[in-house]
Design a protein around this motif. Structure first.
Motif, PDB file in Angstrom:
ATOM      1  N   LEU A  95       0.473  -1.270  -0.499  1.00 62.31           N
ATOM      2  CA  LEU A  95       0.253   0.127   0.055  1.00 62.31           C
ATOM      3  C   LEU A  95       1.066   1.230   0.152  1.00 62.31           C
ATOM      4  CD1 LEU A  95      -2.687  -1.014   2.134  1.00 62.31           C
ATOM      5  CD2 LEU A  95      -2.933  -1.256  -0.233  1.00 62.31           C
ATOM      6  N   GLN A  96       2.144   1.296   0.515  1.00 61.02           N
ATOM      7  CA  GLN A  96       2.718   2.661   1.062  1.00 61.02           C
ATOM      8  C   GLN A  96       3.803   2.787  -0.131  1.00 61.02           C
ATOM      9  OE1 GLN A  96       4.886   0.881   4.623  1.00 61.02           O
ATOM     10  NE2 GLN A  96       4.656   2.664   5.818  1.00 61.02           N
ATOM     11  N   GLU A  97       3.902   1.607  -0.986  1.00 59.82           N
ATOM     12  CA  GLU A  97       5.014   1.293  -2.068  1.00 59.82           C
ATOM     13  C   GLU A  97       3.611   2.072  -3.422  1.00 59.82           C
ATOM     14  OE1 GLU A  97       7.617  -2.108  -1.444  1.00 59.82           O
ATOM     15  OE2 GLU A  97       5.621  -2.142  -2.980  1.00 59.82           O
ATOM     16  N   ASN A  98       2.517   1.968  -3.091  1.00 61.14           N
ATOM     17  CA  ASN A  98       1.367   2.621  -4.289  1.00 61.14           C
ATOM     18  C   ASN A  98       0.933   3.479  -3.424  1.00 61.14           C
ATOM     19  OD1 ASN A  98       1.342   0.534  -7.118  1.00 61.14           O
ATOM     20  ND2 ASN A  98       1.511  -1.107  -4.896  1.00 61.14           N
ATOM     21  N   LYS A  99       1.350   4.366  -2.701  1.00 62.43           N
ATOM     22  CA  LYS A  99       0.499   5.414  -1.778  1.00 62.43           C
ATOM     23  C   LYS A  99      -1.076   5.501  -1.923  1.00 62.43           C
ATOM     24  CE  LYS A  99       5.053   7.966  -4.105  1.00 62.43           C
ATOM     25  NZ  LYS A  99       5.340   6.667  -4.700  1.00 62.43           N
ATOM     26  N   VAL A 100      -1.217   4.274  -1.296  1.00 69.64           N
ATOM     27  CA  VAL A 100      -3.110   4.337  -1.112  1.00 69.64           C
ATOM     28  C   VAL A 100      -3.094   4.313   0.106  1.00 69.64           C
ATOM     29  CG1 VAL A 100      -4.444   2.847  -1.421  1.00 69.64           C
ATOM     30  CG2 VAL A 100      -2.594   3.340  -3.278  1.00 69.64           C
ATOM     31  N   GLN A 101      -3.917   4.921   0.907  1.00 68.75           N
ATOM     32  CA  GLN A 101      -4.800   5.104   2.510  1.00 68.75           C
ATOM     33  C   GLN A 101      -5.990   4.562   2.429  1.00 68.75           C
ATOM     34  OE1 GLN A 101      -3.375   8.476   3.953  1.00 68.75           O
ATOM     35  NE2 GLN A 101      -1.649   6.662   4.323  1.00 68.75           N
ATOM     36  N   GLN A 102      -6.618   4.246   0.805  1.00 68.78           N
ATOM     37  CA  GLN A 102      -7.727   3.535   0.815  1.00 68.78           C
ATOM     38  C   GLN A 102      -7.604   2.535  -0.034  1.00 68.78           C
ATOM     39  OE1 GLN A 102     -10.110   6.991  -0.173  1.00 68.78           O
ATOM     40  NE2 GLN A 102     -10.463   7.627   1.813  1.00 68.78           N
ATOM     41  N   ILE A 103      -8.667   1.358   0.479  1.00 71.15           N
ATOM     42  CA  ILE A 103      -8.960   0.280   0.214  1.00 71.15           C
ATOM     43  C   ILE A 103      -9.700  -0.674   0.435  1.00 71.15           C
ATOM     44  CG2 ILE A 103      -6.391  -0.279   0.165  1.00 71.15           C
ATOM     45  CD1 ILE A 103      -6.300  -2.267   2.036  1.00 71.15           C
ATOM     46  N   VAL A 104      -9.910  -1.184  -0.665  1.00 72.56           N
ATOM     47  CA  VAL A 104     -11.645  -2.517  -0.558  1.00 72.56           C
ATOM     48  C   VAL A 104     -11.092  -3.672  -0.563  1.00 72.56           C
ATOM     49  CG1 VAL A 104     -13.397  -0.564  -1.791  1.00 72.56           C
ATOM     50  CG2 VAL A 104     -11.846  -2.488  -3.064  1.00 72.56           C
ATOM     51  N   LYS A 105     -11.815  -4.350   0.095  1.00 67.56           N
ATOM     52  CA  LYS A 105     -11.452  -6.259   0.954  1.00 67.56           C
ATOM     53  C   LYS A 105     -12.583  -6.839   0.324  1.00 67.56           C
ATOM     54  CE  LYS A 105      -9.622  -7.302   5.103  1.00 67.56           C
ATOM     55  NZ  LYS A 105     -10.930  -8.806   4.726  1.00 67.56           N
ATOM     56  N   SER A 106     -12.587  -7.664   0.050  1.00 65.25           N
ATOM     57  CA  SER A 106     -13.176  -9.161  -0.027  1.00 65.25           C
ATOM     58  C   SER A 106     -13.128  -9.660   0.804  1.00 65.25           C
ATOM     59  CB  SER A 106     -13.686  -9.794  -1.402  1.00 65.25           C
ATOM     60  OG  SER A 106     -12.746 -10.082  -1.853  1.00 65.25           O
ATOM     61  N   LYS A 107     -14.074 -10.753   1.291  1.00 63.85           N
ATOM     62  CA  LYS A 107     -13.983 -11.717   2.074  1.00 63.85           C
ATOM     63  C   LYS A 107     -12.414 -12.391   1.845  1.00 63.85           C
ATOM     64  CE  LYS A 107     -17.451 -14.384   2.852  1.00 63.85           C
ATOM     65  NZ  LYS A 107     -18.508 -14.609   3.280  1.00 63.85           N
ATOM     66  N   SER A 108     -12.525 -12.683   3.352  1.00 62.77           N
ATOM     67  CA  SER A 108     -10.877 -13.448   2.934  1.00 62.77           C
ATOM     68  C   SER A 108     -10.769 -13.947   5.047  1.00 62.77           C
ATOM     69  CB  SER A 108      -9.945 -12.857   3.104  1.00 62.77           C
ATOM     70  OG  SER A 108      -8.342 -13.400   3.781  1.00 62.77           O
ATOM     71  N   MET A 109     -11.202 -15.112   4.791  1.00 61.14           N
ATOM     72  CA  MET A 109     -10.769 -15.927   6.587  1.00 61.14           C
ATOM     73  C   MET A 109      -9.466 -15.374   7.102  1.00 61.14           C
ATOM     74  SD  MET A 109     -13.828 -15.109   6.548  1.00 61.14           S
ATOM     75  CE  MET A 109     -13.762 -15.473   9.364  1.00 61.14           C
ATOM     76  N   LEU A 110      -9.000 -15.230   5.897  1.00 57.84           N
ATOM     77  CA  LEU A 110      -7.345 -15.395   6.298  1.00 57.84           C
ATOM     78  C   LEU A 110      -7.134 -14.018   6.954  1.00 57.84           C
ATOM     79  CD1 LEU A 110      -3.835 -16.749   6.457  1.00 57.84           C
ATOM     80  CD2 LEU A 110      -3.742 -15.358   4.082  1.00 57.84           C
ATOM     81  N   THR A 111      -7.793 -12.938   6.326  1.00 57.80           N
ATOM     82  CA  THR A 111      -6.502 -11.859   6.452  1.00 57.80           C
ATOM     83  C   THR A 111      -7.896 -11.555   7.748  1.00 57.80           C
ATOM     84  OG1 THR A 111      -8.801 -10.987   5.868  1.00 57.80           O
ATOM     85  CG2 THR A 111      -6.639 -10.658   4.482  1.00 57.80           C
ATOM     86  N   GLU A 112      -8.968 -12.136   8.255  1.00 54.16           N
ATOM     87  CA  GLU A 112      -9.228 -11.870   9.703  1.00 54.16           C
ATOM     88  C   GLU A 112      -8.469 -12.699  10.689  1.00 54.16           C
ATOM     89  OE1 GLU A 112     -12.254 -10.621  10.224  1.00 54.16           O
ATOM     90  OE2 GLU A 112     -12.515  -9.640   8.400  1.00 54.16           O
ATOM     91  N   GLU A 113      -8.024 -14.094  10.231  1.00 54.25           N
ATOM     92  CA  GLU A 113      -7.207 -14.881  11.153  1.00 54.25           C
ATOM     93  C   GLU A 113      -5.913 -13.976  11.508  1.00 54.25           C
ATOM     94  OE1 GLU A 113      -5.723 -18.527   9.267  1.00 54.25           O
ATOM     95  OE2 GLU A 113      -4.267 -18.501  10.491  1.00 54.25           O
ATOM     96  N   CYS A 114      -5.538 -13.257  10.112  1.00 54.68           N
ATOM     97  CA  CYS A 114      -4.402 -12.383  10.889  1.00 54.68           C
ATOM     98  C   CYS A 114      -4.313 -11.034  11.382  1.00 54.68           C
ATOM     99  CB  CYS A 114      -3.648 -12.372   9.536  1.00 54.68           C
ATOM    100  SG  CYS A 114      -2.715 -13.867   8.747  1.00 54.68           S
TER     101      CYS A 114
END
Ligand code: SF4
Lengths: 197, 462
Positions: free
Chosen positions: B103-122
């Motif tokens: 995100l930093q490399e792409n200079k982005v502060q706002q993102i969308v995310k679809s369902k991912s139990m892995l990201t919940e786990e993390c």
């Protein structure tokens, strides 16, 4: 040690002795369907609409008849001519497609057991199109139906490599609010498959 | 390690007890999930080769687990050849840092995310939030719990514990829908407009991964709402986050898994979208983050290895009598229910020591699991482990030890069933005591006068 080597080393140390892959031949008692009937039944059952085009029928006229007269139709199908073409600017900025009412495209084949159709980016040109449009219209030759997903992936292999490909089965939908089914979540609100003779 | 700072840390039994205070709500939760379980049954029974599919899926995954090293390197090589960028994360912290760096490399502060139990786990959302990144969950159910400051209570049905009136009120506050409108169609429409604006403007989209194919280096994502596709195809950067166990050897194996997944999850013949991402679109980026986070350790635990076959369909939750009556949040872990109770103690045995006891060991989970994980047997194994480590919770330890002893002895089990039926009729207070935590807040059903086997023995002669 990098995480990559660490993970791979631990995986290697911990994985059990190799187990062979099973065969994929279906058992004799596997389901058999009349592909056309099953496809129509299944797709209708999951909220899709199927319109059969008869031999000699004017496809364009049937298409126009199937949708609201005021809607704009963006056509990337090679089967029918006319309607709006995909604007070049959309490749740079796919969000430009947000006001497309109907996207019309060809599907490579359909799957009887679940009502899905297979489309690839090469066929419909721009990845976002079948998702961002308000309504999706697909042209599918009725002889291009396979019974189930095993045949489907054989067919995918036979068609050749893709960059992006997707099975689409009906309109986008959700039942997240008290399990009430609502058609039209983030993608198209309807999906119509025109079965060509 | 506390990956879910917003989640309570009371024992499962206490949280379940709280959930059980509102009896109407518990009944409603229970019935809704059971209804989904029945839809799954109907879908499964419509496929005569269902058991063949389950066995084949289980065998394919056994192959994957036993060849994971080579399949991982094959997948990586193919993905790189396709033009994807591959990252390796040993644990949750590294996963989160990798995503943040992209995100930093792409200079982005706002993102969308679809369902991912892995990201919940993390705990990715919390992490990014702390670093000033605005994450919008785009699955409707996930957006609902996110607006409410919660986490999903079910891996497939994130807001299964929310009533429509409450969602109406939540949307009234956050999306300014009219007060008192609780119509699912209307509320979904409001969310569609709210989230379209996000899809159209966000430049980075995160998704989970349902299947990753070693042969081709592609990742496959399944959704009904189309949110993963709306997010990724409208963004410049797609970050796909996956646990290393998501691999399958070849594309043709998807034929087996796509037939099982949606039928097991919701009773649908397939999800609306099964999207195959092989190459990034021209001029765009595709990042794939391969995450271990305890998986390679679980691979070495013979008794629990098979838990890595899980395809996250949620069927074991929908069928579980304990899950249905205790709610997903009582498990205090991103993956709740029977399978979560096997996965969580692998990460932190002490913290999750109570979870393997949150089960009646009835085996219903094992019966519905599309990849034939021996879920209830692994729960029983965990109890043995925890017992050895001295981590088993007190009250349950006694009765569960008894249960284990009984389950190993079928003849005694039948006898005990007979004895229990007698006890239930003559002295119900003996069953409804504190050694038997699952009888809290509910009356026991009237015991049948005869068991099935007694009935059968008597009637088959007639
Ligand atoms: S353990 Fe089996 S039933 Fe439970 S979520 Fe995983 S695949 Fe589905």
């Amino acid at each position: 040690m990098s995480s990559r080597s660490k993970i791979l080393a631990q995986v290697k140390a911990n994985q059990p002795a190799s187990v062979a892959l099973p065969g994929l031949e279906l058992p004799a008692h596997a389901a058999q369907w009349d592909a056309l009937q099953k496809f129509v039944e299944t797709l209708s059952g999951i909220g899709g609409r199927v319109i059969r085009i008869l031999p000699g029928e004017d496809v364009t006229a049937t298409l126009l008849h199937a949708f609201d007269a005021n809607s704009n139709i963006l056509n990337v199908s090679a089967t029918v001519q006319g309607f709006q073409a995909l604007p070049d600017a959309a490749f740079e900025e796919p969000a430009l497609l947000q006001n497309v009412d109907i996207a019309l495209m060809d599907a490579a084949f359909g799957v009887a057991e679940n009502g899905a159709v297979w489309v690839t980016e090469a066929q419909y040109k721009l990845r976002a199109l079948p998702f961002i449009c308000q309504h999706l219209a697909v042209l599918l030759p009725q002889q291009e139906l396979v019974a189930h997903m095993h045949n489907a992936y054989q067919k995918v292999q036979a068609i050749g490599q893709y960059d992006f490909g997707v099975f689409i089965a009906g309109p986008s939908k959700t039942a997240d609010i008290e399990q009430s089914l609502v058609l039209g979540a983030h993608g198209p609100k309807t999906m119509t498959v025109f079965l060509l003779p | 390690m506390s990956v879910h700072p917003n989640k309570p840390s009371q024992p499962h039994a206490e949280l379940a007890q709280q959930f059980n205070k509102d009896e109407d709500r518990v009944n409603w939760h229970d019935e809704t999930l059971w209804w989904i379980r029945q839809k799954r049954d109907k879908a499964a029974w419509s496929v005569p080769e269902w058991e063949w599919l389950r066995q084949t899926a289980s065998d394919i995954k056994a192959h994957v687990l036993s060849n994971m090293h080579d399949l991982l390197t094959q997948f990586e090589a193919q993905a790189l050849a396709n033009g994807a960028i591959v990252h390796w994360a040993a644990d949750a912290a590294e996963h989160n840092a990798i995503v943040h760096r992209i995100l930093q490399e792409n200079k982005v502060q706002q993102i969308v995310k679809s369902k991912s139990m892995l990201t919940e786990e993390c705990g990715l959302n919390e992490y990014l939030h702390e670093h000033g990144i605005d994450v919008v969950d785009t699955d409707l159910g996930e957006r609902i719990v996110q607006l409410a400051g919660e986490t999903p209570s079910h891996i497939v049905l994130p807001c299964i514990h929310w009533k429509k009136e409450e969602i109406g009120e939540l949307f009234h506050q956050h999306l300014h829908t009219p007060k008192g409108n609780a119509d699912p169609q209307y509320l979904t429409g409001a969310a569609r407009i709210h989230l379209r604006e996000k899809f159209l403007t966000r430049k980075v989209a995160i998704t989970g991964v349902n299947f990753a194919i070693a042969e081709t280096g592609e990742v496959v994502v399944c959704t009904n709402e189309g949110n993963a596709d709306m997010g990724t195809h409208l963004a410049d950067v797609h970050i796909a986050c996956m646990g290393i166990e998501k691999l399958i050897p070849q594309r043709q194996h998807l034929g087996v898994f796509t037939r099982l997944l949606a039928r097991s999850a919701t009773g649908q013949p397939i999800t609306t979208y099964t999207s195959h991402f092989r190459k990034p679109a021209p001029g765009r980026q595709l990042h794939i983050v391969l995450v271990d986070n305890g998986r390679s350790r679980q691979l070495g635990r013979e008794a629990f290895r098979n838990s890595l076959k899980c395809i996250r369909c949620g069927a074991c939750m929908n069928t579980c009598p304990v899950y249905r009556r205790s709610g997903g949040h009582s498990y205090k872990y991103a993956i709740s229910g029977p399978i979560g109770s096997i996965l969580a103690p692998n990460l932190d045995m002490r913290k999750h020591a109570d979870l393997p006891f949150a089960s009646t060991l009835c085996g219903s989970c094992t019966n519905v699991c599309p990849v034939k994980i021996d879920i209830h047997e692994q729960l029983y194994q965990w109890r043995q482990e925890l017992y050895k480590e001295g981590l088993a919770p007190k009250g349950k330890a006694v009765s569960m030890k008894m249960a284990g002893w009984l389950l190993g002895k079928p003849a005694l089990y039948r006898f005990a069933g007979k004895a229990a039926r007698t006890v239930l009729r003559l002295a119900p207070f003996m069953v409804k005591n504190s050694l038997n935590p699952w009888y809290k807040q509910r009356e026991m059903p009237a015991p049948p006068k005869q068991s099935f086997s007694e009935w059968y023995a008597k009637n088959k002669k007639a």
